[in-house]
Design a protein around this motif. Structure first.
Motif, PDB file in Angstrom:
ATOM      1  N   ILE A 116      15.576  24.068  91.845  1.00 40.52           N
ATOM      2  CA  ILE A 116      15.753  22.705  90.963  1.00 40.52           C
ATOM      3  C   ILE A 116      14.142  22.958  90.267  1.00 40.52           C
ATOM      4  CG2 ILE A 116      13.265  23.132  93.023  1.00 40.52           C
ATOM      5  CD1 ILE A 116      13.635  19.949  93.974  1.00 40.52           C
ATOM      6  N   LYS A 117      13.322  24.140  89.358  1.00 46.78           N
ATOM      7  CA  LYS A 117      12.426  24.182  88.731  1.00 46.78           C
ATOM      8  C   LYS A 117      12.066  26.219  88.883  1.00 46.78           C
ATOM      9  CE  LYS A 117       9.260  23.052  85.623  1.00 46.78           C
ATOM     10  NZ  LYS A 117       9.026  23.714  84.923  1.00 46.78           N
ATOM     11  N   GLY A 118      13.180  26.488  87.800  1.00 48.21           N
ATOM     12  CA  GLY A 118      13.068  28.123  88.645  1.00 48.21           C
ATOM     13  C   GLY A 118      11.759  28.847  87.718  1.00 48.21           C
ATOM     14  N   ASP A 119      10.894  28.409  87.392  1.00 43.09           N
ATOM     15  CA  ASP A 119       9.589  29.398  86.961  1.00 43.09           C
ATOM     16  C   ASP A 119       8.144  29.205  87.787  1.00 43.09           C
ATOM     17  OD1 ASP A 119       8.809  26.881  86.294  1.00 43.09           O
ATOM     18  OD2 ASP A 119       7.932  27.299  84.390  1.00 43.09           O
ATOM     19  N   TRP A 120       8.793  28.410  88.970  1.00 39.47           N
ATOM     20  CA  TRP A 120       7.356  28.349  89.785  1.00 39.47           C
ATOM     21  C   TRP A 120       7.634  29.459  91.320  1.00 39.47           C
ATOM     22  CZ3 TRP A 120       7.409  22.158  90.338  1.00 39.47           C
ATOM     23  CH2 TRP A 120       6.434  21.174  89.632  1.00 39.47           C
ATOM     24  N   LYS A 121       6.906  29.388  92.080  1.00 37.26           N
ATOM     25  CA  LYS A 121       7.182  30.593  92.742  1.00 37.26           C
ATOM     26  C   LYS A 121       6.144  30.130  94.362  1.00 37.26           C
ATOM     27  CE  LYS A 121       9.413  34.077  90.801  1.00 37.26           C
ATOM     28  NZ  LYS A 121      10.043  32.875  90.015  1.00 37.26           N
ATOM     29  N   GLY A 122       6.447  30.193  94.726  1.00 38.80           N
ATOM     30  CA  GLY A 122       5.519  29.478  96.155  1.00 38.80           C
ATOM     31  C   GLY A 122       6.784  29.535  97.690  1.00 38.80           C
ATOM     32  N   THR A 123       5.974  29.329  98.486  1.00 38.65           N
ATOM     33  CA  THR A 123       6.515  29.102  99.800  1.00 38.65           C
ATOM     34  C   THR A 123       5.391  28.173 100.662  1.00 38.65           C
ATOM     35  OG1 THR A 123       6.021  30.740 100.869  1.00 38.65           O
ATOM     36  CG2 THR A 123       8.134  31.607 100.108  1.00 38.65           C
ATOM     37  N   ASP A 124       6.186  27.417 101.319  1.00 40.40           N
ATOM     38  CA  ASP A 124       4.638  27.186 102.892  1.00 40.40           C
ATOM     39  C   ASP A 124       3.508  27.642 102.998  1.00 40.40           C
ATOM     40  OD1 ASP A 124       6.773  28.667 104.982  1.00 40.40           O
ATOM     41  OD2 ASP A 124       4.731  27.294 106.161  1.00 40.40           O
ATOM     42  N   HIS A 125       2.814  26.944 103.434  1.00 43.50           N
ATOM     43  CA  HIS A 125       1.658  27.666 103.744  1.00 43.50           C
ATOM     44  C   HIS A 125       1.145  28.820 104.738  1.00 43.50           C
ATOM     45  CE1 HIS A 125      -2.269  27.499 106.170  1.00 43.50           C
ATOM     46  NE2 HIS A 125      -2.927  28.480 104.898  1.00 43.50           N
ATOM     47  N   THR A 126       1.679  28.288 106.314  1.00 42.82           N
ATOM     48  CA  THR A 126       1.993  28.995 107.447  1.00 42.82           C
ATOM     49  C   THR A 126       3.014  29.815 107.319  1.00 42.82           C
ATOM     50  OG1 THR A 126       3.301  26.718 108.239  1.00 42.82           O
ATOM     51  CG2 THR A 126       1.260  27.223 108.390  1.00 42.82           C
ATOM     52  N   GLY A 127       3.599  30.781 106.317  1.00 42.19           N
ATOM     53  CA  GLY A 127       4.446  31.344 105.950  1.00 42.19           C
ATOM     54  C   GLY A 127       5.674  31.064 106.981  1.00 42.19           C
TER      55      GLY A 127
END
Length: 544
Positions: A116-127
């Motif tokens: 959906i956007k290959g260069d972004w990084k991140g998961t939800d805050h609570t993990g």
């Protein structure tokens, strides 16, 4: 779904985070936004039409069910639901253009990036594998600034509220677009006034959540929350948003009264109200003669004067009798006289009067009393760990929690040191909103005692209800579940220490579960979580 309380080591293994700005100084109430602000069910559901590469389950960054459905509250009136002026996407490459957002679990990690956007990084805050909002921020001079909003959030005039949210820069520092001056910058607005601002959220190698917070005093009965883009840059400005919270800054009410009483004792109860904001000056006393099912006013509204940050009140009960056993005496406070009549604007604490037959012991140890409602029928289950000279159980039912009528009588075991299970199915019309049940255990000598009241909702519930709250030694949880399964119940102290964990059986439909046999707990604030693969409920409790 979100889990509100997660082990710190688990969170740190997924991302790091930092805090900005201090919040209110008193006791903090539950999140008024609930699942709406945490991008959780039932307000977020899986988008089964998402592009295969976004949620194929072939890697950590595209797990199954990775994309949630759009925020649609802008077209729904009167329900205070979240929405966005930005355009929702679930397509491959869909977050490439400006002015786009998606609801996602994992947009990229050390194993790679989501299509959906290959260069972004991140998961939800609570993990914990829940959702967050991923945004391709657009210049505020060209597009609408508002990428998240909730309208008409009910509040109480004169009350102080704490606001907080978590913001993430999802563009890694190694990106060519990660240039100084292009960082995301977000403002949070209540009724047109900026109450918090993230400032430029720095680029990092590892995804780093930043907590942003502030406070406000309500001047209207409802407020509108807007989260806006506060920068005019185009390149960069890519962010995540999660765990938005509005919490009331409550008054703390301490209660000091005698515990073990015999009939004929004279009783006085002392209440101390502490409020750093000195906002809740109005008070009244209430009494419940049905174990906390209903309360009636015993005094009219009056106004107190703070001495520093607190004021004290004494309630004289006079000479008590055994007929007053389990009466509850409540002090309720609010910021205005009108607020005392609004249950959502009142803060309270109860004193429970226990008048015992001195020297006598109850013949039955009731270890659980639970209920569930589905398809027009209530099923009540209870369990004893021992019975001594027990004659029978009488099951009573009420439509209002005050006037009970006998439903059935079940013969007890008499004498037993083994676990005994009892159950009864009661056909229930759904003409009301709730139905109440309680047990009367009668021994062979005619002595009897009542259980706590099980309160069953006849409608689907989107949150958990705790009854009574505050509680003395036990309480009942009511909530809805979509399937029969096991769940974990956890109690934590205000410092985050786990003090009680229990596996509970959850049934399809509306559940009501008695929680008793708790460990020794000091009076104060505790937090409760019920969770499994489907459920994620949380609530604040107060131990008397």
């Amino acid at each position: 779904m979100k889990k509100f309380y997660t082990l710190v080591l688990t969170v740190l293994s997924l991302c790091s985070f930092q805090f900005t700005n201090a919040q209110c100084n008193g006791i903090k109430g539950p999140n008024l936004l609930g699942a709406k602000g945490t991008f959780s069910a039932p307000f977020i559901t899986v988008n089964t039409s998402a592009s295969a590469c976004t949620s194929s389950g072939t890697s950590t960054y595209n797990p199954t069910g990775n994309i949630g459905n759009a925020l649609t509250g802008c077209t729904t009136t009167g329900q205070s639901l979240p929405c966005s002026d930005y355009k929702y996407t679930f397509a491959s490459g869909g977050l490439g253009p400006e002015f786009r957002y998606s609801i996602i679990k994992n947009i990229g990690d050390v194993n790679g990036g989501n299509c959906i956007k290959g260069d972004w990084k991140g998961t939800d805050h609570t993990g914990d594998g829940g959702y967050f909002m991923a945004v391709n921020g657009a210049p505020d001079t060209t597009y609408s600034k508002i990428f998240y909003q909730i309208k008409s959030i009910p509040v109480c005039i004169g009350t102080t509220y704490e606001f907080s949210a978590w913001v993430l820069n999802i563009l890694p520092v190694t990106s060519a677009s990660a240039r100084a001056g292009t960082e995301p910058n977000v403002s949070f607005i209540i009724n047109g006034v900026v109450i918090a601002n993230s400032g430029p959220v720095a680029y990092n190698m590892a995804p780093t959540w930043v907590k942003v917070g502030g406070s406000f005093v309500a001047t209207t009965n409802t407020v509108d929350l807007q989260v806006v883009n506060a920068t005019a840059v185009k390149s960069g400005n890519d962010l995540g948003l999660d765990d938005i919270s509005i919490n009331v800054c409550e008054s703390q009410i301490a209660v000091n009264g005698p515990t073990n009483l015999c009939s004929g004792t004279s009783v006085s109860v002392n209440y101390v109200v502490t409020d750093n904001n000195q906002a809740n000056t109005w008070y009244k006393f209430q009494v419940s003669k049905d174990g906390g099912a209903t309360f009636v006013d015993s005094t009219t509204g009056q106004q107190a004067v703070y001495n520093g940050n607190s004021f004290s009140l004494t309630l004289d009960l006079g000479i008590v009798s055994s007929s007053m056993n389990n009466y509850k005496y409540r002090l309720a406070v609010a910021s205005s006289k009108a607020g005392l009549a609004n249950s959502s604007c009142v803060y309270f604490n109860d004193y429970t009067l226990i008048v015992a037959d001195c020297g006598q012991h109850l013949p039955v140890t009731l270890t659980s009393f639970t209920g569930r409602y589905a398809n027009g029928a209530s099923t009540l289950d209870w369990q004893t760990s021992q019975e001594l000279n027990s004659d029978r159980f009488e099951l009573y039912k009420s439509a209002d929690g005050q006037d009970f009528s006998l439903v059935t009588t079940l013969k007890a075991a008499g004498i037993s040191n083994l676990v005994k299970n009892y159950s009864y199915r009661d056909n229930t019309s759904n003409s009301g909103k709730y139905v109440y049940y309680r047990l009367k255990q009668v021994d062979i000598n005619g002595k009897f005692t009542y259980s706590s009241i099980v309160k069953l909702s006849l409608e689907s519930m989107t949150s958990v209800s705790v009854y009574p709250n505050p509680f003395s030694n036990e309480f009942t949880l009511s909530f809805s579940a979509g399937k029969t399964a096991k769940a974990t119940l956890k109690l934590q102290s205000s410092t985050g220490q786990t003090i009680f964990t229990k596996t509970i059986s959850v049934n399809n439909g509306n559940n009501s579960i008695l929680v008793n046999n708790l460990p020794t707990m000091n009076p104060g604030i505790y937090y409760m979580v019920i969770s499994n693969e489907e459920l994620n409920f949380s609530s604040k409790l107060q131990k008397l």
